[in-house]
Design a protein around this motif. Structure first.
Motif, PDB file in Angstrom:
ATOM      1  N   SER A  91       0.832  -1.213   0.000  1.00 48.72           N
ATOM      2  CA  SER A  91       0.000   0.000   0.000  1.00 48.72           C
ATOM      3  C   SER A  91       0.861   1.255   0.000  1.00 48.72           C
ATOM      4  O   SER A  91       0.580   2.225  -0.713  1.00 48.72           O
ATOM      5  N   PHE A  92       1.921   1.253   0.805  1.00 53.17           N
ATOM      6  CA  PHE A  92       2.816   2.402   0.811  1.00 53.17           C
ATOM      7  C   PHE A  92       3.517   2.566  -0.541  1.00 53.17           C
ATOM      8  O   PHE A  92       3.730   3.681  -1.009  1.00 53.17           O
ATOM      9  N   GLU A  93       3.872   1.454  -1.160  1.00 50.74           N
ATOM     10  CA  GLU A  93       4.508   1.531  -2.473  1.00 50.74           C
ATOM     11  C   GLU A  93       3.571   2.191  -3.483  1.00 50.74           C
ATOM     12  O   GLU A  93       3.984   3.063  -4.262  1.00 50.74           O
ATOM     13  N   THR A  94       2.310   1.802  -3.460  1.00 54.17           N
ATOM     14  CA  THR A  94       1.311   2.425  -4.337  1.00 54.17           C
ATOM     15  C   THR A  94       1.168   3.903  -4.027  1.00 54.17           C
ATOM     16  O   THR A  94       1.114   4.747  -4.929  1.00 54.17           O
ATOM     17  N   GLY A  95       1.121   4.236  -2.734  1.00 56.38           N
ATOM     18  CA  GLY A  95       0.986   5.633  -2.334  1.00 56.38           C
ATOM     19  C   GLY A  95       2.181   6.480  -2.719  1.00 56.38           C
ATOM     20  O   GLY A  95       2.029   7.627  -3.147  1.00 56.38           O
ATOM     21  N   PHE A  96       3.390   5.916  -2.585  1.00 56.12           N
ATOM     22  CA  PHE A  96       4.606   6.635  -2.966  1.00 56.12           C
ATOM     23  C   PHE A  96       4.581   6.980  -4.455  1.00 56.12           C
ATOM     24  O   PHE A  96       4.889   8.105  -4.854  1.00 56.12           O
ATOM     25  N   LYS A  97       4.239   5.996  -5.274  1.00 48.59           N
ATOM     26  CA  LYS A  97       4.204   6.229  -6.717  1.00 48.59           C
ATOM     27  C   LYS A  97       3.183   7.309  -7.077  1.00 48.59           C
ATOM     28  O   LYS A  97       3.451   8.189  -7.907  1.00 48.59           O
ATOM     29  N   ALA A  98       2.022   7.247  -6.447  1.00 50.33           N
ATOM     30  CA  ALA A  98       0.984   8.243  -6.721  1.00 50.33           C
ATOM     31  C   ALA A  98       1.427   9.627  -6.268  1.00 50.33           C
ATOM     32  O   ALA A  98       1.184  10.630  -6.964  1.00 50.33           O
ATOM     33  N   ALA A  99       2.088   9.707  -5.111  1.00 55.86           N
ATOM     34  CA  ALA A  99       2.539  10.993  -4.594  1.00 55.86           C
ATOM     35  C   ALA A  99       3.555  11.649  -5.526  1.00 55.86           C
ATOM     36  O   ALA A  99       3.463  12.846  -5.820  1.00 55.86           O
ATOM     37  N   VAL A 100       4.512  10.857  -6.001  1.00 58.57           N
ATOM     38  CA  VAL A 100       5.516  11.391  -6.925  1.00 58.57           C
ATOM     39  C   VAL A 100       4.851  11.819  -8.236  1.00 58.57           C
ATOM     40  O   VAL A 100       5.172  12.878  -8.790  1.00 58.57           O
ATOM     41  N   HIS A 101       3.921  11.014  -8.712  1.00 60.67           N
ATOM     42  CA  HIS A 101       3.208  11.343  -9.953  1.00 60.67           C
ATOM     43  C   HIS A 101       2.438  12.659  -9.827  1.00 60.67           C
ATOM     44  O   HIS A 101       2.320  13.420 -10.795  1.00 60.67           O
ATOM     45  N   LEU A 102       1.944  12.933  -8.622  1.00 63.27           N
ATOM     46  CA  LEU A 102       1.169  14.154  -8.391  1.00 63.27           C
ATOM     47  C   LEU A 102       2.033  15.337  -7.977  1.00 63.27           C
ATOM     48  O   LEU A 102       1.512  16.381  -7.604  1.00 63.27           O
ATOM     49  N   GLY A 103       3.360  15.177  -8.032  1.00 65.68           N
ATOM     50  CA  GLY A 103       4.258  16.305  -7.822  1.00 65.68           C
ATOM     51  C   GLY A 103       4.755  16.518  -6.415  1.00 65.68           C
ATOM     52  O   GLY A 103       5.185  17.626  -6.067  1.00 65.68           O
ATOM     53  N   ALA A 104       4.748  15.489  -5.582  1.00 65.54           N
ATOM     54  CA  ALA A 104       5.204  15.644  -4.197  1.00 65.54           C
ATOM     55  C   ALA A 104       6.718  15.866  -4.143  1.00 65.54           C
ATOM     56  O   ALA A 104       7.473  15.238  -4.873  1.00 65.54           O
ATOM     57  N   ASP A 105       7.143  16.760  -3.270  1.00 71.87           N
ATOM     58  CA  ASP A 105       8.557  16.949  -2.969  1.00 71.87           C
ATOM     59  C   ASP A 105       8.946  16.187  -1.704  1.00 71.87           C
ATOM     60  O   ASP A 105      10.052  15.676  -1.595  1.00 71.87           O
ATOM     61  N   ILE A 106       8.021  16.148  -0.758  1.00 67.15           N
ATOM     62  CA  ILE A 106       8.225  15.441   0.503  1.00 67.15           C
ATOM     63  C   ILE A 106       7.043  14.501   0.716  1.00 67.15           C
ATOM     64  O   ILE A 106       5.884  14.903   0.573  1.00 67.15           O
ATOM     65  N   ILE A 107       7.357  13.237   1.052  1.00 66.92           N
ATOM     66  CA  ILE A 107       6.313  12.249   1.302  1.00 66.92           C
ATOM     67  C   ILE A 107       6.367  11.859   2.771  1.00 66.92           C
ATOM     68  O   ILE A 107       7.422  11.479   3.282  1.00 66.92           O
ATOM     69  N   VAL A 108       5.238  11.957   3.434  1.00 68.66           N
ATOM     70  CA  VAL A 108       5.136  11.606   4.852  1.00 68.66           C
ATOM     71  C   VAL A 108       4.242  10.378   4.987  1.00 68.66           C
ATOM     72  O   VAL A 108       3.164  10.322   4.395  1.00 68.66           O
ATOM     73  N   THR A 109       4.692   9.390   5.737  1.00 65.37           N
ATOM     74  CA  THR A 109       3.862   8.221   6.035  1.00 65.37           C
ATOM     75  C   THR A 109       3.400   8.309   7.483  1.00 65.37           C
ATOM     76  O   THR A 109       4.159   8.702   8.372  1.00 65.37           O
ATOM     77  N   MET A 110       2.143   7.936   7.707  1.00 65.34           N
ATOM     78  CA  MET A 110       1.553   8.027   9.041  1.00 65.34           C
ATOM     79  C   MET A 110       0.656   6.829   9.302  1.00 65.34           C
ATOM     80  O   MET A 110       0.211   6.153   8.378  1.00 65.34           O
ATOM     81  N   ASP A 111       0.391   6.598  10.580  1.00 67.13           N
ATOM     82  CA  ASP A 111      -0.590   5.607  10.979  1.00 67.13           C
ATOM     83  C   ASP A 111      -1.982   6.215  10.818  1.00 67.13           C
ATOM     84  O   ASP A 111      -2.181   7.405  11.066  1.00 67.13           O
ATOM     85  N   SER A 112      -2.948   5.403  10.403  1.00 64.08           N
ATOM     86  CA  SER A 112      -4.294   5.917  10.154  1.00 64.08           C
ATOM     87  C   SER A 112      -5.270   5.646  11.283  1.00 64.08           C
ATOM     88  O   SER A 112      -6.462   5.886  11.153  1.00 64.08           O
ATOM     89  N   ARG A 113      -4.762   5.144  12.427  1.00 67.90           N
ATOM     90  CA  ARG A 113      -5.636   4.876  13.565  1.00 67.90           C
ATOM     91  C   ARG A 113      -5.539   5.935  14.651  1.00 67.90           C
ATOM     92  O   ARG A 113      -6.104   5.780  15.717  1.00 67.90           O
ATOM     93  N   GLY A 114      -4.793   6.986  14.390  1.00 67.19           N
ATOM     94  CA  GLY A 114      -4.674   8.031  15.385  1.00 67.19           C
ATOM     95  C   GLY A 114      -3.532   7.845  16.355  1.00 67.19           C
ATOM     96  O   GLY A 114      -3.459   8.525  17.377  1.00 67.19           O
TER      97      GLY A 114
END
Length: 321
Positions: A91-114
């Motif tokens: 899932s993170f790999e998919t998100g990384f690729k999408a972020a770069v495709h959308l022009g991200a300079d910095i990518i932050v990963t976080m937990d989604s449960r708070g």
């Protein structure tokens, strides 16, 4: 979560007064990637808070059976849905690729449960913005909130961190999801490890590639809404991760050492049997012969396998550096 203390200056930057950091959105595109699976109770509020500090939030819904994807869209996130459950790494790999495709300079990963507070994002990304780091790891061990972490999770963190530190820089907390990366690390960080090891493998890849890694203090929050896990199964999964780690990175220890021991036992049995036959003390029996042959063949095979795999690991690490 702590109250947000925000103000905007004349340049359009958002200043977090508590963290004393500036999110320079004018110069850096900050994209947060969340891997989510059945997080409908928390995902909406996490996205809304995260959007205060990020230009874009990407949620990779890992085949949830609840309303995670729908709530994420309504909260303003870009949503990617996996048709099958692929795990956090994929899932993170998919998100990384999408972020770069959308022009991200910095990518932050976080937990989604708070478990992580978006209020810490400015502090996390500041070393990248100032040019002093390529990867920033959030650490819970510099904050007294760490005492809220369940005991079995602390055991897991200790075990996996010890193994991660043998492959990368001395990181105090290798098992946290809250991290920041420059977009250029997309092709360096491999996200194909199993979920319990994905965090440490990300740091290992960064360390092997010579990326600049630093740590900043973050909080960690655990509450009764977290899914209850069997500590025995949880720690058993950690041990499996450690075994896989040794197999992949220390094949001499995993294959060659026990293989050499088996081969030595087999050859020793063979010599004793041969001595007994020559002296006429006893006759050879089928069972012991079969055991002797098995130990010798298996031992030699494991020893050779360990040596070959060790050579491949050494070549791979040399090429990476």
């Amino acid at each position: 979560m702590n109250d947000q203390l925000l103000m905007e200056n004349d340049t359009g930057h958002i200043i977090n007064k508590r963290n004393k950091c500036i999110v320079r959105r004018a110069s850096k595109n900050v994209t947060v990637v969340l891997s989510s699976y059945n997080e409908e109770t928390s995902i909406g509020s996490i996205i809304l808070l995260t959007r205060l500090y990020a230009d874009r939030v990407i949620v990779v819904d890992d085949a949830s059976s609840d309303q995670t994807a729908e709530i994420a869209k309504k909260a303003g996130a870009e949503v990617i849905i996996n048709r099958t459950n692929r795990g956090k790494g994929a899932s993170f790999e998919t998100g990384f690729k999408a972020a770069v495709h959308l022009g991200a300079d910095i990518i932050v990963t976080m937990d989604s449960r708070g478990h992580h507070n978006p209020d810490d994002i400015p502090r996390l990304i500041d070393p990248i913005i100032t040019g002093s780091a390529d990867v920033v790891n959030g650490t819970r061990h510099l904050n007294n909130v760490n005492s809220n972490i369940p005991v079995y999770r602390r055991v897991r963190q200790t075990i996996l961190s010890r193994f991660a530190n043998k492959k990368s820089d001395k990181i105090k907390d290798s098992q946290v999801t809250f991290r920041a990366f420059t977009a250029s690390t997309k092709d360096i960080i491999h996200l194909d490890a199993q979920d319990p090891a994905i965090e440490s493998e990300m740091l290992a890849d960064a360390g092997k590639s010579g990326l600049r890694i630093t740590e900043v203090k973050i909080g960690a929050y655990y509450n009764f809404e977290d899914p209850v896990q069997d500590p025995v199964k949880y720690l058993f999964g950690v041990l499996k991760t450690v075994v896989r780690d040794i197999e992949a990175n220390k094949p001499l220890y995993f294959y060659a050492v026990p293989g050499f021991a088996l081969a030595t036992c087999g050859f020793y049995m063979g010599l004793k049997f041969l001595e007994a036959c020559i002296l006429g003390i006893e006759n050879l029996h089928f069972g012991p012969i079969l055991l002797m042959v098995f130990l010798s063949v298996a031992g030699v095979y494991m020893t050779v396998t360990g040596i070959v795999m060790h050579s491949l690991v050494e070549v791979t690490q040399t090429e990476a550096t």
